[in-house]
Design an enzyme around this catalytic site. Structure first.
Site, PDB file in Angstrom:
ATOM      1  N   ASP A  10       7.851  -2.533   5.791  1.00  0.00           N
ATOM      2  CA  ASP A  10       7.864  -4.186   5.671  1.00  0.00           C
ATOM      3  C   ASP A  10       6.333  -4.499   6.070  1.00  0.00           C
ATOM      4  O   ASP A  10       5.613  -3.902   6.735  1.00  0.00           O
ATOM      5  CB  ASP A  10       8.857  -4.577   6.435  1.00  0.00           C
ATOM      6  CG  ASP A  10       9.083  -6.279   6.325  1.00  0.00           C
ATOM      7  OD1 ASP A  10       8.926  -6.573   5.316  1.00  0.00           O
ATOM      8  OD2 ASP A  10       9.203  -6.894   7.324  1.00  0.00           O
ATOM      9  N   TYR A  42       2.974 -11.504   4.475  1.00  0.00           N
ATOM     10  CA  TYR A  42       2.632 -11.342   3.140  1.00  0.00           C
ATOM     11  C   TYR A  42       3.104 -12.678   2.329  1.00  0.00           C
ATOM     12  O   TYR A  42       2.232 -12.682   1.315  1.00  0.00           O
ATOM     13  CB  TYR A  42       3.396 -10.240   2.563  1.00  0.00           C
ATOM     14  CG  TYR A  42       2.826  -8.662   2.810  1.00  0.00           C
ATOM     15  CD1 TYR A  42       1.969  -8.486   3.835  1.00  0.00           C
ATOM     16  CD2 TYR A  42       3.084  -7.474   2.390  1.00  0.00           C
ATOM     17  CE1 TYR A  42       1.273  -7.294   4.469  1.00  0.00           C
ATOM     18  CE2 TYR A  42       2.693  -6.508   2.729  1.00  0.00           C
ATOM     19  CZ  TYR A  42       1.969  -6.477   3.499  1.00  0.00           C
ATOM     20  OH  TYR A  42       1.311  -5.048   3.891  1.00  0.00           O
ATOM     21  N   CYS A  74      11.106  -5.206   2.191  1.00  0.00           N
ATOM     22  CA  CYS A  74      10.506  -6.578   2.077  1.00  0.00           C
ATOM     23  C   CYS A  74      10.846  -7.148   0.684  1.00  0.00           C
ATOM     24  O   CYS A  74      10.469  -6.502  -0.254  1.00  0.00           O
ATOM     25  CB  CYS A  74       9.085  -6.139   2.217  1.00  0.00           C
ATOM     26  SG  CYS A  74       7.981  -7.739   2.163  1.00  0.00           S
ATOM     27  N   CYS A 178      14.534 -12.674   2.557  1.00  0.00           N
ATOM     28  CA  CYS A 178      13.359 -12.362   3.368  1.00  0.00           C
ATOM     29  C   CYS A 178      14.060 -11.532   4.584  1.00  0.00           C
ATOM     30  O   CYS A 178      14.753 -12.204   5.158  1.00  0.00           O
ATOM     31  CB  CYS A 178      12.484 -13.378   3.826  1.00  0.00           C
ATOM     32  SG  CYS A 178      11.301 -12.953   5.106  1.00  0.00           S
TER      33      CYS A 178
HETATM   34  N1  DGL Z   1      10.032  -9.635   5.257  1.00  0.00           N
HETATM   35  C1  DGL Z   1       9.456  -9.877   4.003  1.00  0.00           C
HETATM   36  C2  DGL Z   1      10.337 -10.375   2.932  1.00  0.00           C
HETATM   37  O1  DGL Z   1      11.513  -9.713   3.171  1.00  0.00           O
HETATM   38  C3  DGL Z   1       8.364 -10.728   4.020  1.00  0.00           C
HETATM   39  C4  DGL Z   1       7.757 -11.677   5.154  1.00  0.00           C
HETATM   40  C5  DGL Z   1       6.197 -11.854   5.098  1.00  0.00           C
HETATM   41  O2  DGL Z   1       5.663 -11.021   5.263  1.00  0.00           O
HETATM   42  O3  DGL Z   1       5.957 -13.261   4.632  1.00  0.00           O
HETATM   43  O4  DGL Z   1      10.162 -10.942   2.089  1.00  0.00           O
END
Ligand code: DGL
EC number: 5.1.1.3
Length: 244
Positions: A10, A42, A74, A178
């Site tokens: 992740d 991200y 993620c 998320c």
């Molecule tokens: N944990 C990630 C997701 O499920 C992303 C969080 C991020 O890095 O903005 O989308």
């Protein structure tokens, strides 16, 4: 236990919620976790950059550990690049997606709130998922900064002011798109006064099916301990965890 490791990835700590779910349901599997804390979050990045970072992380995992599968824990990276990654790596790659279908099945005709990062919401894959969700109306909301807030406050989540991140309105269900948000599941449910769904359980079971792993007695708590803490001391701060 199969040969090799199951590598979880992740952008940061969010995927630990999925790793924990998997280890609780399928204890005894050899797993390794990489959180790209140096580059998290991200959710404000473009698709190309997310692909480049995710690919680099999978290469790092695959160089150090013999992988029998990888999990993109993620939603954002799954939405941005899972197909490209599958075409490049020799092992199965499982992703996580918002659990819109399970939510729609529980509240037919209802209003369902989908919470995900701005980058995920911009991806065609999430757009198609929303389009193909039948029988409910889906309201999409991208709380900019919530994943970063979780990343920063993972050991003091009560400090996060949810009212800054959640939309007004009434919903019959909410879907957490998320993995970072899963740590706030109970608080989100009580703030919105509705049931909350996430993709972790479905992904854990799908991974087990892909690897032909049988469910054992679920443990109450999975024990997760950091192992390569040397990595954390370097400036890129990425940390590997291994389930013990
Ligand atoms: N944990 C990630 C997701 O499920 C992303 C969080 C991020 O890095 O903005 O989308």
């Amino acid at each position: 236990m199969g040969e090799g490791y199951i590598g979880f990835f992740d952008s940061g700590v969010g995927g630990i919620s999925l790793l924990t779910e998997f280890c609780r349901r399928y204890p005894g599997e050899r797993t390794v976790y990489l959180g790209d804390n140096a580059n998290a979050p991200y959710g404000g990045r473009g698709e190309e950059e997310i692909y480049r970072l995710t690919r680099a992380a999978l290469c790092r995992l695959a160089e150090r550990f013999p992988l029998r599968a990888a999990v993109i824990a993620c939603n954002t990276a799954t939405a941005a690049c899972i197909e490209a990654l599958r075409a490049e790596f020799p092992f199965p790659i499982v992703g996580v997606e918002p659990a819109l279908a399970p939510a729609a099945a529980v509240v037919p005709g209802g209003r369902v709130l989908l919470l995900c990062t701005p980058a995920a919401l911009a991806c065609a894959r999430i757009g198609a998922l929303v389009q193909n969700t039948r029988g409910v109306s889906v309201v999409c909301h991208a709380p900019a900064g919530l994943a970063a807030d979780v990343e920063k406050n993972i050991f003091r989540l009560s400090r996060i002011d949810l009212s800054r991140h959640l939309p007004q309105g009434s919903f019959d269900a909410a879907v957490l798109g998320c993995t970072h948000y899963v740590f706030l599941r109970r608080r989100i449910s009580s703030a919105l006064r509705c049931p909350v769904f996430d993709g972790n359980l479905g992904t854990a079971d799908h991974l087990a099916a892909v690897l032909n792993i049988c469910s054992k007695n679920p443990q109450k708590r999975a024990k997760i301990a950091p192992i390569f803490t040397g990595e954390a001391k370097k400036k890129n701060k990425s940390v590997f965890f291994r389930y013990i």
